[in-house]
Motif scaffolding. Structure first.
Motif, PDB file in Angstrom:
ATOM      1  N   ASN A 308       0.883  -1.170   0.000  1.00 40.65           N
ATOM      2  CA  ASN A 308       0.000   0.000   0.000  1.00 40.65           C
ATOM      3  C   ASN A 308       0.919   1.219   0.000  1.00 40.65           C
ATOM      4  N   PRO A 309       1.168   1.836  -1.150  1.00 39.04           N
ATOM      5  CA  PRO A 309       2.286   2.781  -1.288  1.00 39.04           C
ATOM      6  C   PRO A 309       2.034   4.105  -0.568  1.00 39.04           C
ATOM      7  N   ASP A 310       3.147   4.751  -0.191  1.00 43.43           N
ATOM      8  CA  ASP A 310       3.090   6.084   0.382  1.00 43.43           C
ATOM      9  C   ASP A 310       3.928   7.020  -0.482  1.00 43.43           C
ATOM     10  N   GLU A 311       4.214   8.211   0.041  1.00 41.20           N
ATOM     11  CA  GLU A 311       4.916   9.217  -0.762  1.00 41.20           C
ATOM     12  C   GLU A 311       6.314   8.768  -1.164  1.00 41.20           C
ATOM     13  N   LYS A 312       6.932   7.853  -0.434  1.00 44.44           N
ATOM     14  CA  LYS A 312       8.280   7.396  -0.783  1.00 44.44           C
ATOM     15  C   LYS A 312       8.294   6.630  -2.111  1.00 44.44           C
ATOM     16  N   LEU A 313       7.151   6.105  -2.527  1.00 41.15           N
ATOM     17  CA  LEU A 313       7.072   5.329  -3.775  1.00 41.15           C
ATOM     18  C   LEU A 313       6.403   6.124  -4.894  1.00 41.15           C
ATOM     19  N   ALA A 314       6.369   7.447  -4.768  1.00 41.21           N
ATOM     20  CA  ALA A 314       5.658   8.296  -5.733  1.00 41.21           C
ATOM     21  C   ALA A 314       6.156   8.105  -7.158  1.00 41.21           C
ATOM     22  N   GLU A 315       7.442   7.830  -7.329  1.00 42.24           N
ATOM     23  CA  GLU A 315       8.011   7.732  -8.677  1.00 42.24           C
ATOM     24  C   GLU A 315       7.994   6.317  -9.240  1.00 42.24           C
ATOM     25  N   LYS A 316       7.422   5.378  -8.511  1.00 43.85           N
ATOM     26  CA  LYS A 316       7.321   4.020  -9.044  1.00 43.85           C
ATOM     27  C   LYS A 316       6.407   4.024 -10.271  1.00 43.85           C
ATOM     28  N   SER A 317       6.881   3.422 -11.333  1.00 42.95           N
ATOM     29  CA  SER A 317       6.195   3.490 -12.626  1.00 42.95           C
ATOM     30  C   SER A 317       5.503   2.167 -12.947  1.00 42.95           C
ATOM     31  N   PHE A 318       4.725   2.185 -14.026  1.00 44.51           N
ATOM     32  CA  PHE A 318       4.114   0.952 -14.510  1.00 44.51           C
ATOM     33  C   PHE A 318       5.189  -0.073 -14.841  1.00 44.51           C
ATOM     34  N   GLU A 319       6.310   0.399 -15.387  1.00 44.71           N
ATOM     35  CA  GLU A 319       7.429  -0.497 -15.677  1.00 44.71           C
ATOM     36  C   GLU A 319       7.993  -1.103 -14.404  1.00 44.71           C
ATOM     37  N   ASP A 320       8.081  -0.310 -13.337  1.00 44.66           N
ATOM     38  CA  ASP A 320       8.554  -0.847 -12.057  1.00 44.66           C
ATOM     39  C   ASP A 320       7.616  -1.945 -11.553  1.00 44.66           C
ATOM     40  N   TYR A 321       6.314  -1.721 -11.710  1.00 41.28           N
ATOM     41  CA  TYR A 321       5.366  -2.745 -11.276  1.00 41.28           C
ATOM     42  C   TYR A 321       5.556  -4.035 -12.067  1.00 41.28           C
ATOM     43  N   MET A 322       5.942  -3.927 -13.332  1.00 39.90           N
ATOM     44  CA  MET A 322       6.198  -5.125 -14.126  1.00 39.90           C
ATOM     45  C   MET A 322       7.490  -5.823 -13.656  1.00 39.90           C
ATOM     46  N   LEU A 323       8.575  -5.046 -13.521  1.00 38.94           N
ATOM     47  CA  LEU A 323       9.862  -5.643 -13.193  1.00 38.94           C
ATOM     48  C   LEU A 323       9.913  -6.151 -11.757  1.00 38.94           C
ATOM     49  N   GLU A 324       9.335  -5.399 -10.826  1.00 35.15           N
ATOM     50  CA  GLU A 324       9.349  -5.795  -9.414  1.00 35.15           C
ATOM     51  C   GLU A 324       8.132  -6.626  -9.035  1.00 35.15           C
ATOM     52  N   GLY A 325       7.220  -6.828  -9.994  1.00 32.89           N
ATOM     53  CA  GLY A 325       6.047  -7.660  -9.775  1.00 32.89           C
ATOM     54  C   GLY A 325       6.208  -9.009 -10.449  1.00 32.89           C
ATOM     55  N   PRO A 326       5.615  -9.203 -11.645  1.00 33.34           N
ATOM     56  CA  PRO A 326       5.683 -10.530 -12.295  1.00 33.34           C
ATOM     57  C   PRO A 326       7.098 -11.025 -12.559  1.00 33.34           C
ATOM     58  N   TYR A 327       7.995 -10.143 -13.038  1.00 30.94           N
ATOM     59  CA  TYR A 327       9.356 -10.609 -13.332  1.00 30.94           C
ATOM     60  C   TYR A 327      10.068 -11.073 -12.065  1.00 30.94           C
ATOM     61  N   ALA A 328       9.979 -10.269 -11.014  1.00 34.08           N
ATOM     62  CA  ALA A 328      10.625 -10.663  -9.758  1.00 34.08           C
ATOM     63  C   ALA A 328       9.989 -11.926  -9.187  1.00 34.08           C
TER      64      ALA A 328
END
Length: 614
Positions: A308-328
């Protein structure tokens, strides 16, 4: 003293009027009003302070954030260009209204008359028999239904409106019409009047307390309590399937669930849920848990639990969700089980991410995902349903402005948007139950999950709304690059199972069906009854909700439905037959933490327990 005279009642205890109306307890009234005064003052003061801080330097209100003024002005201008049609609609309305007056008078004289207009049989607002048995309430109900039809017909009469403008005007007209229902007001709801008479108005005092509590929860904004959330604790009586967190990063924890069979399918199953809501919609209770059921069928189930993201993750992108989600997750599953090949499921936004991931893998000739299942997932957003009402340029700029201040979208904003799609069920029914009838919300797992809102990182959410909803770039070959790789969904050629739901207000099934014409591999499309949530979380044991199947996939969804066969019960067994038929190989059951990845903590993990504090 006359025989039938009543003795004076003790002023300190509730009594009964001659008409049978019970008087409220004066002590309760005094306590309630004192509490209202104190809490009300505090709520208003805090709300005004926040409004002052969030306003501009001059304190002036901003532009129309929903762009409604220009939409309705455009509609009015086009209506006046054809006044004859407007006059015709007005005449029809008054003719029906005159007939209603006449019918009501005849009914009061004892005649049996047919209604001028009848409510839909599924409309729960008018379930109380008094709406039909009592002439006055029947008149009120039919007056409302005639007015609602008139407003709707007038809106639809405007010629040549730009489609998105017409959709916006229609949507907000229905919001207004729903809000004005006589069922939403004390003096025109027979059930509320009856309750008020029976309790001496104590229902209204309790309702006032409920209203204040909801204002306090929303810090000055109304945050309607839909369920008794005190009855649920994540990991204790909801989201309780046994398992362990075996991997985590900034964006997600990966849960591996404990096996329920001695042998399991060789291919693990990875589930990618949406991060707009929490993953445990698929693991509410043992009786309706898709996770538990899949484990019982011999799947080694891994589920991504998004942060559940807060301001520290404001710059996380859709690409980050792909790489740190399904790929990871794929890398972690290989470490935990030794298996590179998996079956994958994506739900809603999680399915959109899965489709983008598959397109990138196809371009890079990676084949770790052997089959893909999509639950209520859109990849072609050309006809995205009523959510597109909120996605014009002015609204997106306003939304991005709000997100830039905090670094994320408040969880309640997204929840309110979804609730507006079904306002009568998810807003007004609770206004009546909580505030007019003064009832405490019933504990309901699905509504607890619905109220457990999550935030959206600013960068990711802006990309998703603009590139998917507004520009529909995902279906344009090469229009989107993720990880330096242009995406082309047509190159996705693995076996695909697409599950949609017939009454879906979030991902309309005719829009999700478009994917059948995009993917290059074998596709099975199944349509379940009910909506975005209930149609998915539909265990076989419940005996609820049918589903439709067909072997051919014509371009038109209407043609598909015309040739489809309706089957009783849940679609879950159909999916299991499909996915297990792709590879029947089995191996000994895998215990979480016993492989290459040690357990971090017990399921459901800590990320899912972080609540949105808006």
């Amino acid at each position: 003293m006359a025989k039938d005279a009543k003795t004076p009642q003790n002023p300190g205890s509730p009594g009964t009027t001659p008409a049978g109306f019970r008087l409220p307890d004066p002590e309760m009234v005094s306590r309630t009003m004192a509490d209202v005064a104190e809490r009300g003052h505090r709520i208003v003061t805090e709300f005004l302070n926040r409004q002052t801080l969030s306003a501009g330097q001059d304190g002036a209100p901003g532009p129309d954030p929903l762009h409604l003024g220009s939409a309705f002005l455009d509609m009015t201008t086009r209506l006046m260009a054809n006044p004859a049609r407007l006059v015709q609609a007005q005449l029809g309305f008054w003719q029906d209204y005159l007939t209603l007056w006449q019918n009501t008078a005849r009914r009061m004289w004892g005649e049996d008359v047919q209604p001028v207009i009848a409510e839909d049989s599924k409309d729960r607002r008018f379930k109380d028999e008094a709406w039909r048995d009592n002439e006055v309430f029947d008149f009120i109900k039919q007056s409302y239904l005639l007015s609602a039809r008139y407003f709707t017909n007038v809106v639809h009469a405007a010629d040549d409106l730009e489609p998105k403008t017409a959709q916006k005007v229609d949507f907000y007209t229905r919001q207004f019409v729903d809000a004005m229902s006589p069922s939403n007001f004390l003096m025109t709801n027979p059930e509320v009047l009856r309750k008020t008479a029976e309790t001496g108005g104590e229902n209204l005092l309790r309702g006032l307390q409920n209203l204040l509590s909801d204002l306090e929860r929303g810090k000055g904004k109304l945050k309607i309590r839909m369920t008794d959330d005190s009855k649920f604790t994540i990991g204790e009586n909801i989201a309780v399937s046994p398992g362990k967190v075996v991997y985590q990063n900034d964006l997600m924890q990966l849960i591996q669930y404990s096996p329920a069979t001695e042998q399991v399918l060789k291919r693990p199953l990875l589930i990618v849920p949406p991060w707009i809501n929490k993953f445990y919609i698929l693991d509410l209770r043992p009786k309706n848990s898709f996770v538990r059921w899949a484990v019982s069928q011999g799947h080694t189930v891994f589920v991504i639990s998004w942060v559940n993201p807060d301001e520290k993750l404001a710059e996380k992108s859709f690409e980050d969700y792909m790489l740190e989600g399904p790929y990871a997750a794929l890398d972690a599953i290989e470490q935990a089980t030794g298996e590179k090949a998996v079956n994958a499921i994506g739900y809603c936004l999680g399915g959109t991410l899965l489709s983008a991931t598959l397109a990138r893998m196809a371009a890079k000739r990676e084949n770790r995902i052997k089959s893909a299942t999509f639950f209520t997932t859109m990849v072609d957003f050309e006809e995205a349903g009523e959510l597109s009402v909120f996605i014009d340029e002015e609204q997106l700029r306003a939304l991005e402005g709000r997100m830039s201040k905090r670094g994320f979208l408040e969880g309640r904003e997204m929840a309110t948007t979804f609730n507006m799609l079904r306002a009568n069920d998810l807003i007004w029914s609770f206004v009546v139950q909580n505030y007019l009838l003064g009832q405490e919300p019933f504990p309901f797992d699905l509504l607890y999950w619905n109220d457990d809102s999550t935030r959206m990182p600013a960068a990711m959410h802006s990309f998703y709304l603009r590139r998917m909803y507004q520009q529909n770039d995902l279906v344009k070959p090469g229009a989107i690059e993720l990880g330096g790789t242009p995406l082309d969904l047509r190159k996705v050629k693995l076996p695909t199972y697409i599950l949609s739901t017939r009454e879906d207000h979030i991902a309309p099934w005719k829009s999700t069906y478009r994917a059948t014409q995009i993917y290059g591999g074998p596709v099975r499309f199944v349509l379940a009854a009910s909506g975005h949530i209930a149609g998915v979380a539909n265990p076989p044991e419940s005996g609820k909700y049918s589903h439709w199947v067909a072997e051919s996939l014509p371009p038109s969804p209407d043609d598909w439905f015309a040739s489809a066969t309706e089957l009783a019960g849940s679609w879950w067994p159909d999916w299991h037959r499909w996915v297990s038929g792709l590879d029947k190989a089995k191996v000994p059951a895998r215990e979480p933490g016993a492989g290459g990845l040690p357990a971090i903590e017990e399921a459901p993990g800590s990320y899912v327990k972080v609540m949105a504090s808006d």
